[in-house]
Scaffold this motif. Structure first.
Motif, mmCIF file in Angstrom:
data_model
loop_
_atom_site.group_PDB
_atom_site.id
_atom_site.type_symbol
_atom_site.label_atom_id
_atom_site.label_comp_id
_atom_site.label_asym_id
_atom_site.label_seq_id
_atom_site.Cartn_x
_atom_site.Cartn_y
_atom_site.Cartn_z
ATOM 1 N N ALA A 194 0.855 -1.164 0.087
ATOM 2 C CA ALA A 194 0.130 -0.046 0.009
ATOM 3 C C ALA A 194 1.021 1.070 -0.062
ATOM 4 O O ALA A 194 1.996 1.068 0.009
ATOM 5 N N PRO A 195 0.327 2.379 0.007
ATOM 6 C CA PRO A 195 1.248 3.560 0.016
ATOM 7 C C PRO A 195 1.761 3.862 1.458
ATOM 8 O O PRO A 195 1.145 3.345 2.554
ATOM 9 N N GLN A 196 3.132 4.167 1.587
ATOM 10 C CA GLN A 196 3.608 4.217 3.011
ATOM 11 C C GLN A 196 4.084 5.929 2.836
ATOM 12 O O GLN A 196 4.620 6.228 1.867
ATOM 13 N N THR A 197 3.752 6.535 3.805
ATOM 14 C CA THR A 197 4.088 7.917 3.868
ATOM 15 C C THR A 197 4.801 8.445 5.354
ATOM 16 O O THR A 197 4.250 7.821 6.319
ATOM 17 N N MET A 198 5.442 9.444 5.108
ATOM 18 C CA MET A 198 6.067 10.238 6.381
ATOM 19 C C MET A 198 5.989 11.380 6.315
ATOM 20 O O MET A 198 6.512 11.714 5.133
ATOM 21 N N ARG A 199 5.804 12.199 7.028
ATOM 22 C CA ARG A 199 5.806 13.611 6.866
ATOM 23 C C ARG A 199 6.677 14.299 7.906
ATOM 24 O O ARG A 199 6.274 13.788 9.203
ATOM 25 N N ALA A 200 7.341 15.360 7.840
ATOM 26 C CA ALA A 200 7.824 16.021 9.092
ATOM 27 C C ALA A 200 7.751 17.642 8.938
ATOM 28 O O ALA A 200 7.860 18.093 7.806
ATOM 29 N N ALA A 201 7.800 18.035 9.994
ATOM 30 C CA ALA A 201 7.114 19.711 10.187
ATOM 31 C C ALA A 201 8.325 20.003 11.069
ATOM 32 O O ALA A 201 8.279 19.658 12.296
ATOM 33 N N LEU A 202 9.353 20.846 10.627
ATOM 34 C CA LEU A 202 10.448 21.209 11.578
ATOM 35 C C LEU A 202 10.290 22.697 11.719
ATOM 36 O O LEU A 202 10.535 23.546 10.865
ATOM 37 N N SER A 203 9.923 23.189 12.935
ATOM 38 C CA SER A 203 10.209 24.479 12.971
ATOM 39 C C SER A 203 11.113 24.722 14.251
ATOM 40 O O SER A 203 12.180 24.191 14.581
ATOM 41 N N THR A 204 10.416 25.258 15.156
ATOM 42 C CA THR A 204 11.148 25.475 16.733
ATOM 43 C C THR A 204 11.122 24.041 17.144
ATOM 44 O O THR A 204 12.006 23.432 18.101
#
Lengths: 829, 237
Positions: free
Chosen positions: A804-814
């Motif tokens: 299946a689709p595999q996803t990873m997301r990252a949001a980097l701020s402080t």
């Protein structure tokens, strides 16, 4: 168990209450431990909400609005809230497709994949971010009242919901909120017979070294996928956000030094008339620039801990979001609100200058005969006379005051730069200006004296406060006084009697002009009035031989072929015009009449009050038609009360005993209009106008000035591109009308400011759309040619493997948020 | 006043506020607070079409074949009940003679309704209707309501203006139309009641369409003494 017995009973009894047939059938009465009760409770709710894969109702189209339902219960002393969130269906039409595990799974995976084309910081209106992160149309959320920090309790809860989920065969992804409440940490899962999808969230206050760059994130991603991934198969999107705080370059207009006109050296009336408009400070609080790479392969860009070739200038898409200040202070609004504030000031305006006593406002009658200053400043300036030492010195210096007065009274100088237009147009509310801002505020001729005076006063007040305004008002009234005494018409005012559709100040000036004109014409006539009368009567109808006391006087013209009862021709006399009145006087009159009451006596009294003009007309008629009878008068005045039989007869109404017509006729003497007592005492009226203007309170002066100020401001707003207004006010309350109108101006000015900012930044494009080349270079140069460090970075990694689709997301701020969705095949050995 | 405790609270509050800077037209006599609303109405039309008779029939329920021709302007007060609310009608009766135009038009401002009257036995009075409408447009509020009335319909033998012509003219002017007789008491009450209804409708309509007025509308509404939030289509006045 025993300790919790009481609670158990409570839960049990509660369950008992809710038992319906379905529950009885499924109720497992062997449930004994609290843990089992807990699981049973979750199952019960999931069943009640019909969330089993086979029962779930799906809709072909859904809106963007989220609907929720929830239940609360406790476990191990912790209160939990189980809630279900789903997008509202557009219609109640259910999907024709059968709900089964496969379609639901497919829908879920499609959503996850589609979600990777969005970014994590977008908002879909759902109460939890999981829907936007994972592209969900429906989800279950299990929230503890106190944070679930301890690992063992998290494990117990997770396995409980897992069991309940499996028992019910639930068709909706299930999330549990864990860790501290400020952390957006959710553990979620979904499974069916073949696959298990887990939703993981990591939220940390600090960014770990490995996760601070793309290379580290890609390797983390790959390590989480259980099935093998092809080389360079991971697709990446990235968004770098830059906050441009120094957005001065986007200010759509530089600060105008709005009080520049006060500097005497460079005095320029144009600077005065040019109303300040727009925000003094930049309305933009900050600009958020998003550099976006929608899609690239993992190997295309290198971004490691030691080297990065990610260059925002090369990003395919730039999008900009403007953030406006909370309170945008606008200059025109400021000017107006200062005048609005005066409405609360009930002191006499002349008190501001300490002049009330010397002007005799306390005792108006005393004052009128001896005005302290009778020579207009304008004239004095013109003949170059040095000012009288005893004369009042106001806060405005003469070399500023004079040009302002010349602007309002341009006829006092030979220079005709500021002369009023010959034709003064009054624009009344009509179809053509249907939706103009403030069109319900009473107007006065555009660019007439009232406009100029009001704008000048507002600007002076803005610049120098109430003393400036009061001084200017004082000089204005002095000039009117001078004009009245010297019979000079006030310029820039519409001709004729006071027009009640114009604002009160304009009506007052119209009335003053009426007075000046009447005095003027009566003195002109006065010189040869006797000639007039005798000339008048020397008609060719054989009246020459009449004795002088019986000679007809003050004839206007013959009334067609009508004749008097005695056979002589009937002449319409010259009559006095009814007294011109301003609306406040008319209101006073009406008020007086109302106070008399509505009985017969009051009615008679009113008739007598109204008979003054009737008497005047009768006397003029008698003078013009010697030997006339009442029926002759009625033939002209009220023809329907006259019967032609026998050369003229009164109608029934005129024959009633004690009727005011007959009574008035009997006391009237033949006196031509020119020699009658004037119905309109111009001296009294003019002095009253001047006294009215001089004796106003600050609040009342503001009321006189505001209509024109508001209308000028509205015109200015339209000129600057404000859209049409939509407010219409039907009331008559002045104060309320001003408030509504002022608010309309404030809103319009603020909107225009924002609009112009948006246009400066986006050109023809709209906010939220990718910038064009010109837009990009505008933004870049505003940022000083180079971008600061990104305030936030976001990466989305995705791959479709055999499962299946595999996803990873990252949001980097402080801080750092990493979310991942990983699906694996359930392998049963 | 004793029966209307709640209303009195309302009106006395209104009174204070009006004293602050309101339009005196709507200010009540301190002595007379027995009403919830006040409407100012005007009866206009050519001389001797029966304006005064019409008003006396309505206000006093009396009829005299000849009233003294009105000098200038006069008024009568009549309080009616509309949906449980007392509505005080201040009805101004005007002189129809040409010479009185200037004096009477001064009273147009602030009138919420007009009864424009002609005499069905007098062609000229019918022909003047258009002139009167122009006068209303020039001197009154934009929102003032008008009803066209053909009076003296009892005098069928002397009729010169057919009911049909009256109806057509009313339609053309966009106003409602009645034929009346003050003498036989035909439609007199109906005209006033209808006018009050139209004014009420208009008031609630404008409240509906003016959210800005509603927001802080206490002041605006109290002018007509309409309780706040009363914007149902069928105004409760």
């Amino acid at each position: 168990m025993e300790i919790n017995n009481g609670k158990y009973c409570k839960i049990f009894s509660k369950m008992n209450e809710e038992i319906d047939e379905y529950d009885i059938y499924h109720q497992d009465f062997t449930t004994v431990s609290e843990w089992e009760v807990f699981i049973a409770r979750i199952e019960e709710i999931l069943n009640e909400w019909r969330l089993a894969k086979t029962k779930i109702v799906r809709y072909p189209t859904v809106s963007k609005k989220w609907i929720s339902k929830s239940e609360e219960f406790s476990f191990q002393g912790i209160n939990f809230k189980l809630s279900y969130h789903a997008l509202e269906p557009v219609s109640n039409e259910e999907s024709t497709e059968d709900s089964d595990g496969k379609t639901i799974f497919q829908e879920l995976q499609n959503g996850i994949w589609d979600a990777t084309s969005h970014f994590m910081d977008e908002d879909d209106g759902s109460p939890f971010p999981v829907s936007i992160w994972f592209g969900l149309k429906r989800y279950l959320m299990f929230c503890p009242e106190i944070p679930l920090v301890d690992g063992s309790i998290i494990k117990v809860v997770m396995s409980s919901v897992n069991i309940a989920f499996a028992n019910v065969n639930c068709g909706v992804p299930f999330f549990v909120k864990i860790r501290e409440h400020w952390q957006h940490n959710y553990l979620g899962f979904y499974e069916d017979n073949e696959y298990k999808t887990s939703f993981d969230v990591i939220n940390l206050k600090r960014i770990s070294n490995q996760c601070s760059h793309l290379t580290g994130l890609v390797s983390l991603f790959k390590s989480k996928i259980s099935s093998p991934v092809a080389l360079d198969a991971v697709m990446v999107s990235a968004k770098f956000s830059y906050e441009l705080k120094d957005s001065e370059a986007f200010a759509w207009r530089k600060v105008t030094h709005s009080n520049e006109f006060l500097s005497v050296d460079g005095f320029d009336v144009k600077k005065l008339i040019e109303l300040p408009f727009g925000s003094e400070r930049n309305p933009v609080a900050s600009i958020l620039l998003n550099a976006i790479w929608p899609r690239f392969r993992e190997s295309t860009i290198v971004d490691s801990s030691t080297f990065s070739d990610i260059d925002p200038l090369m990003a395919p898409v730039w999008k900009v979001t403007l953030k406006f200040r909370e309170n945008i202070a606008c200059q025109l609004s400021e000017t107006i609100s200062k005048v609005m504030n005066l409405l609360e000031n009930t002191a006499l305006i002349m008190d501001t200058l300490g002049l009330s006593r010397s002007l005799g406002i306390v005792n108006p009658l005393h004052k009128i005969t001896e005005a302290p200053i009778t020579i207009s400043k304008l004239v004095k300036a013109a003949i170059g006379q040095s000012s009288n030492t005893s004369e009042f010195k106001g806060p405005l210096p003469d070399d500023l005051l004079m040009p302002l007065l010349y602007y309002v009274f341009p006829d006092a100088v030979e220079d005709d730069t500021f002369n009023y237009p010959k034709q003064l147009e009054v624009e009344f509310k009509s179809d053509t200006n249907e939706n103009k801002l403030c069109n319900y505020v009473k107007t006065s001729p555009e660019s007439g004296l009232v406009w100029r005076l009001s704008v000048t006063a507002a600007r002076l007040h803005d610049a120098g406060g109430l003393p400036y305004l009061a001084h200017f008002w004082y000089e204005f009234v002095q000039e009117l006084q001078y004009r009245w005494e010297h019979k000079i018409q006030v310029p820039g005012v519409a001709g004729g009697a006071p027009n009640a559709r114009t604002c009160l100040l304009h009506q007052k000036l119209q009335l003053l002009n009426c007075c000046i004109q009447r005095v003027d014409s009566s003195t002109n006539q006065g010189g040869n009035s006797s000639d007039d009368e005798f000339y008048d009567c020397s008609d060719d109808d054989g009246t020459d031989d009449l004795p002088p006391w019986d000679k007809p006087v003050g004839r206007l013209h013959r009334l067609d072929n009508a004749t008097l009862k005695n056979g002589a021709p009937l002449y319409v006399p010259q009559t006095q015009d009814p007294a011109p009145k301003t609306e406040d006087q008319l209101e006073e009159d009406a008020e007086l009449m109302v106070r008399l009451g509505d009985d017969a006596r009051a009615s008679e009294l009113r008739a007598r009050m109204m008979s003054a003009s009737l008497l005047s007309d009768m006397e003029a008629f008698k003078a013009a038609n010697p030997g006339a009878e009442l029926c002759d008068f009625v033939q002209w005045y009220s023809p329907r009360d006259w019967l032609p039989d026998e050369g003229g007869k009164l109608g029934a109404r005129m024959l009633l005993p004690g009727n005011p017509w007959a009574e008035t006729w009997s006391v009237s003497r033949p006196v031509p209009a020119a020699r009658q007592r004037r119905l309109f005492d111009e001296t009294r009226e003019a002095e009253q106008v001047l006294h009215f203007l001089r004796s106003r309170t600050v609040s009342a002066v503001a009321e006189l000035l505001l209509p024109a100020i508001l209308r000028v401001a509205a015109a200015k707003c339209h000129e600057e591109g404000a859209p049409r207004g939509s407010v219409s006010v039907g009331g008559v309350d002045k104060r309320r009308t001003f408030e509504v109108a002022a608010r309309e101006i404030y809103d319009a000015e603020r909107e225009v400011c924002k609009c112009l900012c948006v246009r400066t930044v986006f050109g023809d494009g709209a906010e939220g759309e990718p910038l064009d080349v010109a837009g990009r270079s505008r933004v870049l140069s505003a940022a000083g040619g180079a971008l600061p460090l990104p305030a936030r970075k976001e990466f989305t990694l995705r791959v479709k493997d055999s499962v299946a689709p595999q996803t990873m997301r990252a949001a980097l701020s402080t801080d750092m948020t990493i979310i991942g969705v990983f699906t694996e095949r359930i392998v049963c050995l | 006043m004793k029966e209307l405790v709640a209303t009195d609270n309302n009106t006395s509050e209104q009174h204070e506020e009006m004293a602050g800077g309101g339009d005196p037209k709507w200010q009540k006599d301190a002595a007379d607070q027995n009403f919830d609303y006040m409407f100012k109405l005007l009866i206009i039309g050519n001389s001797s079409v029966g304006k005064t008779s019409f008003l006396f029939r309505y206000a006093d329920d009396s009829f005299t074949s000849a009233f003294v021709s009105t000098v200038g302007i006069d008024f009568k007060v009549k309080t009616v009940f509309r949906h449980d609310k007392r509505v005080k009608l201040q009805i101004w009766d005007t002189a129809g003679q040409e010479r009185y135009r200037t004096i009477t038009t001064a009273y147009y401002r602030g009138a919420m309704g007009f009864i424009l009257m002609y005499d069905i036995t007098n062609e000229e009075s019918f022909n003047s209707v258009q002139d009167w409408v122009t006068q209303i447009k020039t001197y009154s509020w934009d929102n003032a309501q008008v009803i066209l009335v053909g009076n003296k319909c009892d005098m069928e033998e002397e009729r010169v203006v057919s009911a049909e012509r009256g109806r057509q003219l009313a339609e053309q002017l966009g106003v409602e139309f009645y034929e009346t007789s003050a003498k036989e008491n035909i439609n007199v009450k109906a005209v006033f009641e209808r006018l009050v209804d139209i004014i009420c409708d208009k008031m609630s309509e404008s409240l509906d369409s003016e959210p800005a007025m509603l927001a802080g509308g206490a002041r605006g509404q109290r002018l007509t003494e309409q309780p706040q939030g009363n914007s149902t289509p069928n105004c409760n006045c």
